[in-house]
Design a protein around this motif. Structure first.
Motif, PDB file in Angstrom:
ATOM      1  N   VAL A 128       0.834  -1.204   0.000  1.00  0.00           N
ATOM      2  CA  VAL A 128       0.000   0.000   0.000  1.00  0.00           C
ATOM      3  C   VAL A 128       0.869   1.254   0.000  1.00  0.00           C
ATOM      4  CG1 VAL A 128      -1.681   1.337   1.321  1.00  0.00           C
ATOM      5  CG2 VAL A 128      -1.989  -1.119   1.074  1.00  0.00           C
ATOM      6  N   TYR A 129       1.905   1.282   0.833  1.00  0.00           N
ATOM      7  CA  TYR A 129       2.788   2.447   0.843  1.00  0.00           C
ATOM      8  C   TYR A 129       3.493   2.622  -0.504  1.00  0.00           C
ATOM      9  CZ  TYR A 129       2.328   3.767   5.777  1.00  0.00           C
ATOM     10  OH  TYR A 129       1.845   4.228   6.992  1.00  0.00           O
ATOM     11  N   LEU A 130       3.880   1.524  -1.142  1.00  0.00           N
ATOM     12  CA  LEU A 130       4.505   1.619  -2.464  1.00  0.00           C
ATOM     13  C   LEU A 130       3.530   2.162  -3.497  1.00  0.00           C
ATOM     14  CD1 LEU A 130       6.520  -1.723  -2.553  1.00  0.00           C
ATOM     15  CD2 LEU A 130       7.506   0.576  -2.638  1.00  0.00           C
ATOM     16  N   ARG A 131       2.280   1.704  -3.441  1.00  0.00           N
ATOM     17  CA  ARG A 131       1.290   2.202  -4.405  1.00  0.00           C
ATOM     18  C   ARG A 131       1.039   3.685  -4.192  1.00  0.00           C
ATOM     19  NH1 ARG A 131      -4.197  -1.003  -6.264  1.00  0.00           N
ATOM     20  NH2 ARG A 131      -4.550   0.231  -8.166  1.00  0.00           N
ATOM     21  N   ALA A 132       0.956   4.104  -2.928  1.00  0.00           N
ATOM     22  CA  ALA A 132       0.780   5.531  -2.640  1.00  0.00           C
ATOM     23  C   ALA A 132       1.979   6.323  -3.150  1.00  0.00           C
ATOM     24  CB  ALA A 132       0.591   5.736  -1.147  1.00  0.00           C
ATOM     25  N   TYR A 133       3.177   5.763  -3.023  1.00  0.00           N
ATOM     26  CA  TYR A 133       4.363   6.440  -3.550  1.00  0.00           C
ATOM     27  C   TYR A 133       4.312   6.544  -5.068  1.00  0.00           C
ATOM     28  CZ  TYR A 133       9.176   7.114  -5.049  1.00  0.00           C
ATOM     29  OH  TYR A 133      10.311   7.575  -5.679  1.00  0.00           O
ATOM     30  N   ARG A 134       3.883   5.475  -5.721  1.00  0.00           N
ATOM     31  CA  ARG A 134       3.802   5.527  -7.187  1.00  0.00           C
ATOM     32  C   ARG A 134       2.823   6.614  -7.645  1.00  0.00           C
ATOM     33  NH1 ARG A 134       3.869  -0.232  -6.669  1.00  0.00           N
ATOM     34  NH2 ARG A 134       1.623  -0.379  -7.036  1.00  0.00           N
ATOM     35  N   ILE A 135       1.742   6.791  -6.910  1.00  0.00           N
ATOM     36  CA  ILE A 135       0.728   7.765  -7.303  1.00  0.00           C
ATOM     37  C   ILE A 135       1.169   9.189  -6.988  1.00  0.00           C
ATOM     38  CG2 ILE A 135      -1.629   8.569  -6.823  1.00  0.00           C
ATOM     39  CD1 ILE A 135      -2.366   5.615  -6.319  1.00  0.00           C
ATOM     40  N   THR A 136       1.719   9.383  -5.798  1.00  0.00           N
ATOM     41  CA  THR A 136       1.999  10.741  -5.327  1.00  0.00           C
ATOM     42  C   THR A 136       3.440  11.188  -5.506  1.00  0.00           C
ATOM     43  OG1 THR A 136       2.560  10.034  -3.070  1.00  0.00           O
ATOM     44  CG2 THR A 136       0.214  10.427  -3.562  1.00  0.00           C
ATOM     45  N   GLY A 137       4.367  10.243  -5.565  1.00  0.00           N
ATOM     46  CA  GLY A 137       5.778  10.611  -5.577  1.00  0.00           C
ATOM     47  C   GLY A 137       6.289  11.087  -4.232  1.00  0.00           C
ATOM     48  N   ASP A 138       5.495  10.961  -3.166  1.00  0.00           N
ATOM     49  CA  ASP A 138       5.876  11.420  -1.828  1.00  0.00           C
ATOM     50  C   ASP A 138       6.919  10.464  -1.241  1.00  0.00           C
ATOM     51  OD1 ASP A 138       6.095  12.165   0.833  1.00  0.00           O
ATOM     52  OD2 ASP A 138       3.946  12.476   1.119  1.00  0.00           O
ATOM     53  N   ARG A 143      10.007   5.808   2.195  1.00  0.00           N
ATOM     54  CA  ARG A 143      10.838   5.521   3.369  1.00  0.00           C
ATOM     55  C   ARG A 143      10.167   4.516   4.300  1.00  0.00           C
ATOM     56  NH1 ARG A 143      12.164  11.112   2.772  1.00  0.00           N
ATOM     57  NH2 ARG A 143      10.421  11.711   4.112  1.00  0.00           N
ATOM     58  N   VAL A 144       8.852   4.627   4.476  1.00  0.00           N
ATOM     59  CA  VAL A 144       8.151   3.678   5.334  1.00  0.00           C
ATOM     60  C   VAL A 144       8.252   2.271   4.760  1.00  0.00           C
ATOM     61  CG1 VAL A 144       5.920   3.031   6.326  1.00  0.00           C
ATOM     62  CG2 VAL A 144       6.576   5.431   6.223  1.00  0.00           C
ATOM     63  N   ALA A 145       8.023   2.141   3.443  1.00  0.00           N
ATOM     64  CA  ALA A 145       8.122   0.823   2.808  1.00  0.00           C
ATOM     65  C   ALA A 145       9.524   0.255   2.949  1.00  0.00           C
ATOM     66  CB  ALA A 145       7.728   0.920   1.344  1.00  0.00           C
ATOM     67  N   GLU A 146      10.535   1.079   2.731  1.00  0.00           N
ATOM     68  CA  GLU A 146      11.912   0.601   2.843  1.00  0.00           C
ATOM     69  C   GLU A 146      12.228   0.150   4.267  1.00  0.00           C
ATOM     70  OE1 GLU A 146      14.187   3.156  -0.641  1.00  0.00           O
ATOM     71  OE2 GLU A 146      13.806   4.110   1.292  1.00  0.00           O
ATOM     72  N   ALA A 147      11.664   0.849   5.266  1.00  0.00           N
ATOM     73  CA  ALA A 147      11.882   0.442   6.656  1.00  0.00           C
ATOM     74  C   ALA A 147      11.205  -0.891   6.958  1.00  0.00           C
ATOM     75  CB  ALA A 147      11.379   1.532   7.605  1.00  0.00           C
ATOM     76  N   ILE A 148      10.044  -1.128   6.363  1.00  0.00           N
ATOM     77  CA  ILE A 148       9.386  -2.428   6.515  1.00  0.00           C
ATOM     78  C   ILE A 148      10.297  -3.531   5.987  1.00  0.00           C
ATOM     79  CG2 ILE A 148       7.478  -3.879   5.720  1.00  0.00           C
ATOM     80  CD1 ILE A 148       5.726  -1.370   5.695  1.00  0.00           C
ATOM     81  N   PHE A 149      10.838  -3.334   4.794  1.00  0.00           N
ATOM     82  CA  PHE A 149      11.719  -4.348   4.210  1.00  0.00           C
ATOM     83  C   PHE A 149      12.971  -4.544   5.062  1.00  0.00           C
ATOM     84  CE2 PHE A 149       9.545  -2.886   0.188  1.00  0.00           C
ATOM     85  CZ  PHE A 149       8.750  -4.009   0.085  1.00  0.00           C
TER      86      PHE A 149
END
Length: 598
Positions: A128-138, A143-149
Motif C-alpha cells: 500500500v505504501y509503495l502504491r501511494a508512492y507511485r501515485i503521489t511521488g511522496d 521511506r516507510v516501505a523501505e523500513a518495513i523491508f
C-alpha cells in the motif's frame, strides 16, 4: 488486449446473480461507488483509518480507495489514504526504531498497539505504501516501505531465504515489554540529544503496567524553515542508539514457521519494490525466497505444502496458498522478466483450479477435499488477510493480461459472479474482491489495453504481440529507467534472435520510436536465441519463438513534456515460418510513464 475486453463483455452479459431477496446483483460500477461511499462515511477525519478502537490497518480498504482514485480521479479517496498512512506512520503502531508495523492499535489514534508483528501485515502495508508512492511521488511513503523491508530482512528472514510468520507481542508474559520506554531511559541512552528527540517523539502511557510507547508527534513548521522530515532524519543516530539498547533486552518469541500463502504475499511485495524503486537487492530477496518456497514446500510427490519448519514441509496446501504464491510469482515475473516465474504462476493457478474449483456452484473451496467429515467450505470474506477467492480473482485477471488466454478471464468472471450478491450487500467484507471487480470493469472498457494502473500497455500484429511495462514510480526528467518488453510470437512462426545467425538476416531490435524524440535508448539486454534447424540454411538458426522478454534501459530527456503519460518504443522484427521469411516489419508500442512534476 482488445480480445480480452471483448471476452469480458461477453462474460459480463451473463454475470448476474440473484440475491437472497429475489433481486439481481449486477457486477457494475454502482457496487464500487456504494463501497467507497461507505468507506468515506466510516473514515475517521481526525486520526485516519475507519471507525474507532480497536483500529486495524485495513490494507484492503486502502488499496481499494487507491485503485478507485486511479480509475476515477476522485481526490477525496487519495486524501483519505494518504492521511491514514501518515497517521499510522506517526503512531505507536509503527515501530520507529526497527521499522515495520504492529498488528493493530488498541486506541483510535494509533498510539498503543497490540505489539505482535505479523508477516502478512508487513507485506500488505509495504504494497500500500509503495502504491501511494507511485501515485503521489511522496518520498515519505517510500521511506516507510523501505523500513518495513529492513525489518523483515533483519528479523523475519530465514537463513534459507523464506520468511518467518510472526514476532510475538509478549516478553515474559508481559505485553510489549521489550518495546516500552521511560523518559529517564531515553535520556540515559542518548544524553544531550534527548531534548531534541523528545520534541519530535512522545511517550504514550500503557493502559496497564509501567513503560510507555514511542510515537512521533505532529510537527508544525518551525521559523527556521527546517522541514519536519529533515528534523526526523537528523535524529537517526539517536534512534539507532535506542534500538541497540532495545535489542539487548530479552526479546519476544519469533514464530519461525514458514507459510506458503504469507510468503507469497511477501515475495509479491518485494517484487513490487524492485520494480517501483528499481532496487536489485529487493529483486534478489524476492527471487531467493521464491526459489526456497517452490523447492522446499513440497511433499515427496511434488505437491505444494502449507508449512515448513525445522527442515520439514507439512500439511497439504490450502487454496489460498496456491493463490498468494502464484500472485507472488507473477509479480516476480513482471519485475524480472524471467519466464520461469510466469510459468510457475501458471502451473500453480492451473493446479488451484483443478483441485479447488466448485463445478456446481462456482468459486473455490478452501480445501482440496472434505476430510473425514466430507465437508468442503468456501470463505469469500476479506478480513486482515484477503480471502483466497479474492486473491484468486486478482491472480486470474492479471494472468489473463499477461498471457492473453480467455480461460483465465472466464474463471475470474465466474468467481465474481459466484459472490456477486454478498458483495453487493456486504461490501466492507469484500474490499479485496471489489478491487478485482474494479480491474475487471476497467479491462472491459473499449480502448483499454491493459490492467488499470498496471504501467503496462500492449500492441501487436498478426505475427507478434508486444507488451511494454514501465516503472511504477514517477520518473524525473534526465534520468534513466528500465522497461520490460514481452514479445509473444504467433504459433508456427519465429523471429530472428539478436544477434542474428547471419548478416543477411534481420535481428529483432527494440528502439525508441523515430517520432518520439523525448526518449533515447541506452541499452537493451536480449535473451539468447533457441536453435532451429531450417531447410534454407546449412547451420541451425538462432530464433525467438513463443514468448520472450527483453529489458531496455531508457533515458528520459530533459525537455520531455508529459502530455500523454506514455513514451513510444518500436520493435523491429522479421517473421518466418518453416519454409519462408516475410519482409521485415516493425510495430510501435506505448509504455506508460509518469513524470515527476517540475
Amino acid at each position: 488486449a482488445t480480445r480480452a475486453a471483448e471476452a469480458i463483455r461477453r462474460i459480463q452479459s451473463g454475470a448476474a446473480m440473484s440475491d437472497p431477496a429475489g433481486g439481481v446483483a449486477k457486477l457494475d460500477e454502482a457496487i464500487l461507488v456504494a463501497a467507497t461511499d461507505g468507506l468515506k462515511a466510516a473514515y475517521d477525519r481526525s486520526s485516519g483509518g475507519f471507525g474507532g478502537s480497536p483500529k486495524f490497518p485495513s490494507e484492503s480498504e486502502l488499496d481499494l480507495l487507491l485503485a478507485r482514485h486511479e480509475r476515477t480521479g476522485d481526490a477525496e479517496l487519495l486524501d483519505i489514504v494518504t492521511h491514514t498512512l501518515a497517521e499510522m506512520e506517526r503512531g505507536g503502531i509503527h515501530d520507529h526504531l526497527a521499522g515495520g508495523f504492529h498488528r493493530y492499535s488498541t486506541d483510535a489514534r494509533w498510539r498503543v498497539p497490540h505489539f505482535e508483528k505479523m508477516l502478512y501485515n508487513q507485506a500488505q502495508l509495504a504494497s500500500v505504501y509503495l502504491r501511494a508512492y507511485r501515485i503521489t511521488g511522496d518520498a515519505a511513503h517510500r521511506r516507510v516501505a523501505e523500513a518495513i523491508f529492513g525489518f523483515v530482512e533483519t528479523i523475519m528472514t530465514s537463513p534459507e531465504g523464506g520468511f518467518y510468520s510472526a514476532l510475538d507481542s509478549e516478553t515474559h508474559a508481559e505485553e510489549g515489554k521489550s518495546y516500552l520506554w521511560a523518559e529517564r531511559e531515553i535520556r540515559d541512552v542518548i544524553g544531550d540529544a534527548a531534548d531534541e528527540f523528545l520534541l519530535l517523539y512522545g511517550l504514550e502511557r500503557m493502559p496497564e503496567g509501567v513503560g510507555r510507547v514511542l510515537y512521533r508527534r505532529a510537527l508544525p513548521l518551525r521559523d527556521d524553515g527546517v522541514a519536519p522530515q529533515a528534523r526526523v532524519a537528523a535524529v537517526a543516530g539517536s534512534r539507532a542508539a535506542l534500538l541497540a539498547v532495545r535489542d539487548a533486552r530479552d526479546q519476544p518469541l519469533l514464530d519461525t514457521k514458514i507459510l506458503a500463502a504469507w510468503n507469497g504475499m511477501m515475495i509479491r511485495a518485494y517484487a513490487e519494490a524492485a520494480r517501483t524503486l528499481e532496487n536489485p537487492r529487493y529483486l534478489a530477496t524476492a527471487s531467493r525466497a521464491a526459489e526456497f518456497v517452490h523447492g522446499a514446500l513440497r511433499d515427496d510427490d511434488g505437491r505444494l505444502q502449507r508449512t515448513y519448519r525445522l527442515g520439514r514441509a507439512r500439511h497439504a496446501a490450502y487454496q489460498e496458498d496456491y493463490a498468494f504464491l502464484a500472485a507472488g510469482s507473477l509479480e516476480l515475473w513482471r519485475a524480472s522478466g524471467d519466464a520461469v516465474h510466469l510459468q510457475r504462476a501458471r502451473t500453480l493457478t492451473d493446479e488451484m483450479l483443478a483441485l479447488f474449483w466448485d463445478d456446481a456452484g462456482g468459486g473455490l473451496f478452501f480445501t482440496a477435499d472434505g476430510g473425514d467429515l466430507g465437508l468442503r467450505t468456501k470463505d469469500p470474506y476479506d478480513s486482515a488477510i484477503p480471502s483466497g477467492n479474492s486473491e484468486a480473482t486478482h491472480l486470474l485477471l492479471r494472468l489473463a493480461d499477461a498471457t492473453g488466454e480467455d480461460v483465465y478471464l472466464a474463471k475470474a468472471a465466474a468467481l465474481l459472479d459466484a459472490f456477486a450478491a454478498p458483495m453487493a450487500g456486504y461490501s466492507r467484507s469484500f474490499t479485496r474482491m471489489l478491487t478485482a471487480l474494479d480491474t475487471h470493469l476497467a479491462m472491459a472498457q473499449p480502448g483499454d489495453t491493459a490492467l488499470a494502473g498496471s504501467a503496462i500497455a500492449a500492441s501487436g500484429s498478426e505475427y507478434v504481440t508486444v507488451t511494454g511495462s514501465g516503472p511504477g514510480a514517477p520518473v524525473a526528467k534526465g534520468s534513466e529507467f528500465d522497461v520490460v518488453v514481452t514479445v509473444r510470437v504467433a504459433e508456427g512462426w519465429h523471429i530472428n534472435a539478436n544477434p542474428a545467425s547471419d548478416e543477411f538476416l534481420v535481428p529483432t531490435r527494440v528502439a525508441a520510436s523515430a517520432d518520439d524524440g523525448r526518449v533515447r535508448m541506452v541499452d537493451v539486454m536480449y535473451p539468447a536465441g533457441s536453435t532451429l534447424e531450417s531447410l534454407a540454411s546449412d547451420a541451425p538458426l538462432l530464433v525467438y519463438e513463443g514468448e520472450i522478454t527483453l529489458r531496455a534501459r531508457v533515458l528520459l530527456t530533459d525537455d520531455f513534456e508529459d502530455d500523454d503519460g506514455a513514451i513510444t518504443l518500436s520493435l523491429a522484427y522479421q517473421p518466418c515460418d518453416d519454409s519462408r521469411c516475410l519482409a521485415p516489419a516493425s510495430v510501435e508500442f506505448s509504455v506508460p510513464v509518469r513524470v515527476v512534476s517540475d
